[in-house]
Write an enzyme that holds these catalytic residues in place. Structure first.
Site, PDB file in Angstrom:
ATOM      1  N   ASP A  52       0.933  -1.273   0.121  1.00  0.00           N
ATOM      2  CA  ASP A  52       0.291   0.165   0.033  1.00  0.00           C
ATOM      3  C   ASP A  52       0.852   1.137  -0.082  1.00  0.00           C
ATOM      4  O   ASP A  52       0.457   2.337   0.372  1.00  0.00           O
ATOM      5  CB  ASP A  52      -1.166   0.057   1.141  1.00  0.00           C
ATOM      6  CG  ASP A  52      -0.350   0.262   2.372  1.00  0.00           C
ATOM      7  OD1 ASP A  52       0.924  -0.020   2.413  1.00  0.00           O
ATOM      8  OD2 ASP A  52      -0.877   0.215   3.527  1.00  0.00           O
ATOM      9  N   VAL A 112       3.179   1.975   1.977  1.00  0.00           N
ATOM     10  CA  VAL A 112       3.666   2.600   3.371  1.00  0.00           C
ATOM     11  C   VAL A 112       4.359   1.251   4.230  1.00  0.00           C
ATOM     12  O   VAL A 112       3.379   0.026   4.006  1.00  0.00           O
ATOM     13  CB  VAL A 112       2.248   2.812   4.448  1.00  0.00           C
ATOM     14  CG1 VAL A 112       2.983   3.155   5.967  1.00  0.00           C
ATOM     15  CG2 VAL A 112       1.843   3.979   3.817  1.00  0.00           C
ATOM     16  N   ASP A 134       6.362  -5.950   3.576  1.00  0.00           N
ATOM     17  CA  ASP A 134       4.916  -5.749   3.041  1.00  0.00           C
ATOM     18  C   ASP A 134       5.050  -4.791   1.665  1.00  0.00           C
ATOM     19  O   ASP A 134       4.083  -4.877   0.766  1.00  0.00           O
ATOM     20  CB  ASP A 134       4.027  -5.468   3.889  1.00  0.00           C
ATOM     21  CG  ASP A 134       4.820  -3.826   4.659  1.00  0.00           C
ATOM     22  OD1 ASP A 134       5.767  -3.835   5.145  1.00  0.00           O
ATOM     23  OD2 ASP A 134       3.837  -2.921   4.733  1.00  0.00           O
ATOM     24  N   GLU A 135       6.160  -4.183   1.426  1.00  0.00           N
ATOM     25  CA  GLU A 135       6.509  -3.379   0.419  1.00  0.00           C
ATOM     26  C   GLU A 135       7.345  -3.997  -0.815  1.00  0.00           C
ATOM     27  O   GLU A 135       7.387  -3.388  -1.691  1.00  0.00           O
ATOM     28  CB  GLU A 135       6.678  -1.846   0.746  1.00  0.00           C
ATOM     29  CG  GLU A 135       5.675  -1.271   1.561  1.00  0.00           C
ATOM     30  CD  GLU A 135       4.318  -1.293   0.932  1.00  0.00           C
ATOM     31  OE1 GLU A 135       4.205  -1.072  -0.221  1.00  0.00           O
ATOM     32  OE2 GLU A 135       3.417  -1.546   1.571  1.00  0.00           O
ATOM     33  N   HIS A 180      -5.131 -31.130   5.602  1.00  0.00           N
ATOM     34  CA  HIS A 180      -5.824 -32.361   6.346  1.00  0.00           C
ATOM     35  C   HIS A 180      -4.827 -33.481   6.407  1.00  0.00           C
ATOM     36  O   HIS A 180      -4.883 -34.290   7.356  1.00  0.00           O
ATOM     37  CB  HIS A 180      -6.848 -32.964   5.683  1.00  0.00           C
ATOM     38  CG  HIS A 180      -6.941 -33.861   4.685  1.00  0.00           C
ATOM     39  ND1 HIS A 180      -7.169 -33.445   3.353  1.00  0.00           N
ATOM     40  CD2 HIS A 180      -6.514 -35.244   4.345  1.00  0.00           C
ATOM     41  CE1 HIS A 180      -6.914 -34.633   2.378  1.00  0.00           C
ATOM     42  NE2 HIS A 180      -6.578 -35.523   3.172  1.00  0.00           N
ATOM     43  N   ASP A 200     -12.713 -26.703   3.628  1.00  0.00           N
ATOM     44  CA  ASP A 200     -12.366 -25.272   2.788  1.00  0.00           C
ATOM     45  C   ASP A 200     -10.837 -25.092   3.213  1.00  0.00           C
ATOM     46  O   ASP A 200      -9.839 -25.389   4.208  1.00  0.00           O
ATOM     47  CB  ASP A 200     -12.861 -24.182   3.813  1.00  0.00           C
ATOM     48  CG  ASP A 200     -13.081 -23.058   2.819  1.00  0.00           C
ATOM     49  OD1 ASP A 200     -12.666 -22.800   1.647  1.00  0.00           O
ATOM     50  OD2 ASP A 200     -13.387 -21.870   3.439  1.00  0.00           O
ATOM     51  N   SER A 246      -4.452 -38.403  -0.982  1.00  0.00           N
ATOM     52  CA  SER A 246      -4.462 -37.069  -0.377  1.00  0.00           C
ATOM     53  C   SER A 246      -3.043 -36.177  -0.487  1.00  0.00           C
ATOM     54  O   SER A 246      -2.149 -36.800  -0.461  1.00  0.00           O
ATOM     55  CB  SER A 246      -4.689 -37.205   0.908  1.00  0.00           C
ATOM     56  OG  SER A 246      -6.172 -37.322   1.102  1.00  0.00           O
ATOM     57  N   GLY A 247      -3.370 -34.999  -0.959  1.00  0.00           N
ATOM     58  CA  GLY A 247      -2.211 -34.037  -0.890  1.00  0.00           C
ATOM     59  C   GLY A 247      -1.482 -34.254  -2.431  1.00  0.00           C
ATOM     60  O   GLY A 247      -0.765 -33.367  -2.551  1.00  0.00           O
TER      61      GLY A 247
END
Length: 408
Positions: A42, A44, A52-53, A204, A251, A349-350
């Site tokens: 963002d 900043v 984050d940047e 899972h 989910d 699975s996976g």
């Protein structure tokens, strides 16, 4: 590979991975500081080291178009090839969580872009993203196509045969990204290689007492389970389960394993490509599943790696009353035959659900759950990898930044 009773398709019943950030918050590197996704890119710096940047880069579509996020317009823009070079490519790959670099090249775009990100080469030796500025023109007319790793190559051409349930035995190098995940010498789940140190599997698979990374061993490039027992396998250093994984609905059924020591890539050990944003997989698109799962409902896992082809099924159709009646969430994708007879099963699975597009093998999903194995109107359900790629990159970047690797 074929499963009865609605349950996850992992083998063998043998703690949940703790995420240091609650909910959908993202951790800044390994600092323990958690920030919401809205504060990423963002403009900043909210993280102690500014992570984050720096992670404001992605690859888009089947041509791996490099795009950079502009927090000002809150949009993604392709990078113009003018003045671009391999050094910038390596930085961009590192920011996506790769310690490897394959190539950058300019490609003509099929769609005309209104805006580009361009390099200001006179900006001096500063951060890559500070050198980029928005421009309406691109002299070369080409945008950057960036490959961080040579992924999605199978050494075998497909001869499509139809035991996974109803599948065929694999040959060496055919599914080089497929791994077998063992706990105490027993095959429990499958997984897919995405880099030398990272494996994608299902959340899972690593629940409860399976959440301890040190109990797992990863076997790559071996088709036969009996042969694995004679080898040591790769140790797992870290398990990262999706923070929004739901045990009941399945989910967000995805997890990452970081290996203690990197894999050596060979003809039989190679990564699969993660799908880029903007890639659409169509209903009825042919995909392949592979694994050591049971060959019939209630059977024991197979000694040999099997595979079979399955078509994708549209979500709305899979959610119809006579199939899964609304249980298929956006983080899931259905594949299989409504007539039954061919499916993944316990022990699969996976493992990977892959498709071939533009001569590259893409990871469409990870084997998640289903009702029974190969039962009519009960196709296999897979984690929808296109939804998870951003989460995967952010975690790879955060955990790779703790180590100093040379770019390969």
């Amino acid at each position: 590979m074929t499963v009865s009773g609605q349950h996850a398709k992992m083998c063998c019943s043998l703690p949940t991975v703790e995420n240091r950030c609650l909910g959908s918050l993202i951790e800044c590197g390994s600092s323990g500081v958690c920030i919401p996704p809205s504060q990423w890119c963002d403009g900043v710096s909210h993280c102690p080291s500014g992570e984050d940047e720096t992670r404001c880069v992605r690859l888009f579509g089947p041509d791996f178009i490099l795009e950079v996020y502009s927090p000002v317009s809150k949009s993604w823009y392709p990078v113009c090839q003018d003045d671009w070079n391999d050094d910038y490519g390596k930085i961009a790959c590192k920011d996506m969580g790769y310690n490897t670099y394959y190539y950058s090249r300019g490609v003509a775009t099929e769609v005309s872009f209104k805006s580009y990100m361009k390099l200001n080469t006179s900006a001096g030796n500063i951060d890559l993203y500070k050198k980029l500025y928005s421009s309406d023109s691109c002299a070369s007319g080409n945008v950057v196509s960036l490959r961080c790793i040579e992924c999605g190559l199978s050494t075998k051409s497909m001869n499509i045969m139809n035991r996974i349930v109803g599948g065929s035995g694999a040959t060496p190098g055919q599914w080089p990204w497929q791994v077998s995940l063992h706990v105490h010498g027993i095959h429990v789940c499958g997984g897919s290689i995405i880099t030398r140190q990272w494996i994608v599997t299902a959340a899972h698979c690593v629940e409860g007492r399976f959440s301890d990374p040190y109990s797992w061993r990863v076997y790559a490039g071996i088709l036969n389970q009996n042969e694995m027992l004679l080898r040591n396998g790769y140790r797992v250093q870290q398990i990262i389960s999706h923070p929004d994984y739901d045990t009941d609905s399945k989910d967000n059924d995805v997890a990452l394993m970081k290996l203690e020591t990197p894999l050596s890539f060979t003809d039989t050990v190679r990564p699969v490509c993660l799908p880029n944003p903007g890639m659409m997989f169509q209903p009825n698109q042919q995909c392949w599943i592979s694994g050591w799962g049971a060959e019939y409902q209630g059977g024991k896992t197979s000694n040999n790696l099997n595979y079979v082809t399955v078509p994708l099924i549209e979500r709305s159709r899979c959610n119809s009353v006579y199939i899964y009646n609304g249980m298929i969430l956006p983080t899931m994708i259905c594949a299989g035959y409504l007539g039954g007879g061919i499916d993944s099963c316990q022990g699969d699975s996976g493992g990977p659900l892959v498709t071939n597009k533009n001569s590259v093998w893409w990871l469409v999903g990870d084997t998640s759950w289903g009702t029974g194995c190969a039962s009519p109107n009960r196709p296999g359900v897979y984690g929808n990898m296109t939804v998870f790629t951003d989460w995967i990159y952010k975690n790879m970047q955060a955990y790779n930044s703790n180590f100093n690797h040379n770019l390969i």
